[in-house]
Design a protein around this motif. Sequence first.
Motif, PDB file in Angstrom:
ATOM      1  N   LEU A  99       0.810  -1.215   0.000  1.00  0.00           N
ATOM      2  CA  LEU A  99       0.000   0.000   0.000  1.00  0.00           C
ATOM      3  C   LEU A  99       0.848   1.272   0.000  1.00  0.00           C
ATOM      4  O   LEU A  99       0.309   2.370  -0.129  1.00  0.00           O
ATOM      5  CB  LEU A  99      -0.956  -0.005   1.192  1.00  0.00           C
ATOM      6  CG  LEU A  99      -2.107  -1.015   1.082  1.00  0.00           C
ATOM      7  CD1 LEU A  99      -2.893  -1.079   2.381  1.00  0.00           C
ATOM      8  CD2 LEU A  99      -3.033  -0.668  -0.076  1.00  0.00           C
TER       9      LEU A  99
ATOM     10  N   TRP B 100      -4.989   1.477  -2.908  1.00  0.00           N
ATOM     11  CA  TRP B 100      -5.803   0.278  -3.041  1.00  0.00           C
ATOM     12  C   TRP B 100      -4.904  -0.932  -3.245  1.00  0.00           C
ATOM     13  O   TRP B 100      -3.714  -0.787  -3.534  1.00  0.00           O
ATOM     14  CB  TRP B 100      -6.791   0.422  -4.202  1.00  0.00           C
ATOM     15  CG  TRP B 100      -7.668   1.632  -4.081  1.00  0.00           C
ATOM     16  CD1 TRP B 100      -7.431   2.880  -4.597  1.00  0.00           C
ATOM     17  CD2 TRP B 100      -8.911   1.734  -3.360  1.00  0.00           C
ATOM     18  NE1 TRP B 100      -8.444   3.742  -4.261  1.00  0.00           N
ATOM     19  CE2 TRP B 100      -9.372   3.067  -3.508  1.00  0.00           C
ATOM     20  CE3 TRP B 100      -9.693   0.834  -2.639  1.00  0.00           C
ATOM     21  CZ2 TRP B 100     -10.564   3.517  -2.943  1.00  0.00           C
ATOM     22  CZ3 TRP B 100     -10.882   1.270  -2.081  1.00  0.00           C
ATOM     23  CH2 TRP B 100     -11.314   2.585  -2.233  1.00  0.00           C
ATOM     24  N   ILE B 101      -5.469  -2.113  -3.117  1.00  0.00           N
ATOM     25  CA  ILE B 101      -4.666  -3.340  -3.177  1.00  0.00           C
ATOM     26  C   ILE B 101      -3.903  -3.464  -4.496  1.00  0.00           C
ATOM     27  O   ILE B 101      -2.759  -3.915  -4.520  1.00  0.00           O
ATOM     28  CB  ILE B 101      -5.560  -4.583  -2.971  1.00  0.00           C
ATOM     29  CG1 ILE B 101      -6.142  -4.606  -1.539  1.00  0.00           C
ATOM     30  CG2 ILE B 101      -4.771  -5.872  -3.226  1.00  0.00           C
ATOM     31  CD1 ILE B 101      -5.127  -4.779  -0.442  1.00  0.00           C
TER      32      ILE B 101
ATOM     33  N   ARG C 243      -9.604   1.508  -7.153  1.00  0.00           N
ATOM     34  CA  ARG C 243     -10.340   0.400  -6.540  1.00  0.00           C
ATOM     35  C   ARG C 243     -10.614  -0.684  -7.582  1.00  0.00           C
ATOM     36  O   ARG C 243     -11.021  -0.391  -8.704  1.00  0.00           O
ATOM     37  CB  ARG C 243     -11.668   0.929  -5.999  1.00  0.00           C
ATOM     38  CG  ARG C 243     -12.467  -0.079  -5.206  1.00  0.00           C
ATOM     39  CD  ARG C 243     -13.834   0.474  -4.862  1.00  0.00           C
ATOM     40  NE  ARG C 243     -14.719   0.492  -6.035  1.00  0.00           N
ATOM     41  CZ  ARG C 243     -15.997   0.875  -6.011  1.00  0.00           C
ATOM     42  NH1 ARG C 243     -16.522   1.312  -4.888  1.00  0.00           N
ATOM     43  NH2 ARG C 243     -16.733   0.838  -7.106  1.00  0.00           N
TER      44      ARG C 243
ATOM     45  N   ASP D 239      -9.890  -5.429  -3.925  1.00  0.00           N
ATOM     46  CA  ASP D 239     -10.311  -4.778  -2.679  1.00  0.00           C
ATOM     47  C   ASP D 239     -11.607  -5.392  -2.149  1.00  0.00           C
ATOM     48  O   ASP D 239     -11.785  -5.516  -0.934  1.00  0.00           O
ATOM     49  CB  ASP D 239     -10.486  -3.277  -2.908  1.00  0.00           C
ATOM     50  CG  ASP D 239      -9.203  -2.618  -3.379  1.00  0.00           C
ATOM     51  OD1 ASP D 239      -8.277  -2.476  -2.563  1.00  0.00           O
ATOM     52  OD2 ASP D 239      -9.123  -2.277  -4.570  1.00  0.00           O
TER      53      ASP D 239
ATOM     54  N   PHE E 197     -10.500  -8.591  -0.555  1.00  0.00           N
ATOM     55  CA  PHE E 197      -9.704  -8.292   0.640  1.00  0.00           C
ATOM     56  C   PHE E 197     -10.573  -8.009   1.855  1.00  0.00           C
ATOM     57  O   PHE E 197     -10.337  -8.560   2.935  1.00  0.00           O
ATOM     58  CB  PHE E 197      -8.782  -7.102   0.374  1.00  0.00           C
ATOM     59  CG  PHE E 197      -8.229  -6.479   1.621  1.00  0.00           C
ATOM     60  CD1 PHE E 197      -7.241  -7.105   2.347  1.00  0.00           C
ATOM     61  CD2 PHE E 197      -8.732  -5.266   2.091  1.00  0.00           C
ATOM     62  CE1 PHE E 197      -6.747  -6.544   3.532  1.00  0.00           C
ATOM     63  CE2 PHE E 197      -8.250  -4.699   3.255  1.00  0.00           C
ATOM     64  CZ  PHE E 197      -7.255  -5.337   3.980  1.00  0.00           C
TER      65      PHE E 197
ATOM     66  N   LEU F 152      -7.408   1.643   4.634  1.00  0.00           N
ATOM     67  CA  LEU F 152      -8.121   0.962   3.552  1.00  0.00           C
ATOM     68  C   LEU F 152      -9.349   0.228   4.096  1.00  0.00           C
ATOM     69  O   LEU F 152     -10.433   0.296   3.506  1.00  0.00           O
ATOM     70  CB  LEU F 152      -7.187  -0.025   2.846  1.00  0.00           C
ATOM     71  CG  LEU F 152      -7.837  -0.903   1.767  1.00  0.00           C
ATOM     72  CD1 LEU F 152      -8.479  -0.059   0.673  1.00  0.00           C
ATOM     73  CD2 LEU F 152      -6.810  -1.876   1.172  1.00  0.00           C
TER      74      LEU F 152
ATOM     75  N   LEU G 145     -13.217   0.985   3.032  1.00  0.00           N
ATOM     76  CA  LEU G 145     -14.081  -0.054   2.471  1.00  0.00           C
ATOM     77  C   LEU G 145     -15.303  -0.324   3.339  1.00  0.00           C
ATOM     78  O   LEU G 145     -16.405  -0.539   2.829  1.00  0.00           O
ATOM     79  CB  LEU G 145     -13.277  -1.347   2.267  1.00  0.00           C
ATOM     80  CG  LEU G 145     -12.287  -1.319   1.096  1.00  0.00           C
ATOM     81  CD1 LEU G 145     -11.322  -2.497   1.179  1.00  0.00           C
ATOM     82  CD2 LEU G 145     -13.022  -1.333  -0.236  1.00  0.00           C
TER      83      LEU G 145
END
Length: 233
Positions: free
Chosen positions: A148, A153-154, A159, A163, A166, A190, A194
């Motif tokens: 990160l 975002w992952i 996005r 995500d 996750f 994060l 989310l």
Amino acid sequence: MEPVLLYGVPQGCSFGSIVALEWLGEPYRLCRINMLKDMESDLYARINPVRETPVLLLEDGTVLTQSAAILQNIATRGISRGLGFAQGTREFDLLNQRIALLTTKYFSAFGPLWHAYKMPGDGPVQSMLRDVGRQSVAKAHAQLEAMLAHGDWIAGSKRTLADAYFIGLARWAKYHRIEEPGAYPRLQRLIERLEADPAVIFAHAIEDERPAISSGGFRGHISLEELHPRLAA
């Protein structure tokens, strides 16, 4: 009929696929599967012989299993929404890589904790499994925290469905009481971002059987029995 996602409760990793379908915005239905009861039935075995969730029943009656495959199917449908990318692009490869990481290393890091959870009693074996699980999850969290540093975002600066998957797994740390507040600040930001997302709020409500407001294309639940006539020959 629209595609149907068979999702597992309680605490199924299929949570991420619900979020993904909400982000996609296209019509879909859900089928609730109690992982402690329904997956052991012969009825469910006809849909998925390995008795796991999630399962995505496609429009033509084809059964698609494994989170990575389901997420990529949804990603392909959602390229115009930025949920996925064209095959052969650098972004496609990165998304594949991150989904693979989550469905293997991150998912399996919680394995010892789930084994301890399912075992009767609370003896030394369970204690050892919890210790191993905490170490595995901490190592996975540290790797994600480092990732990160290169984006919010992952899979980078946007996005994606990585995500969605996750957040379905990240909540397991709290469930097993192993969260470490402040240890992974980027990861925590994060998670908070989310958890405030309408699709994630919707998925929690669906799992908990509370009133759920869809911001996507949810068309209601369908029972396991009602699904069988739709299966491809």
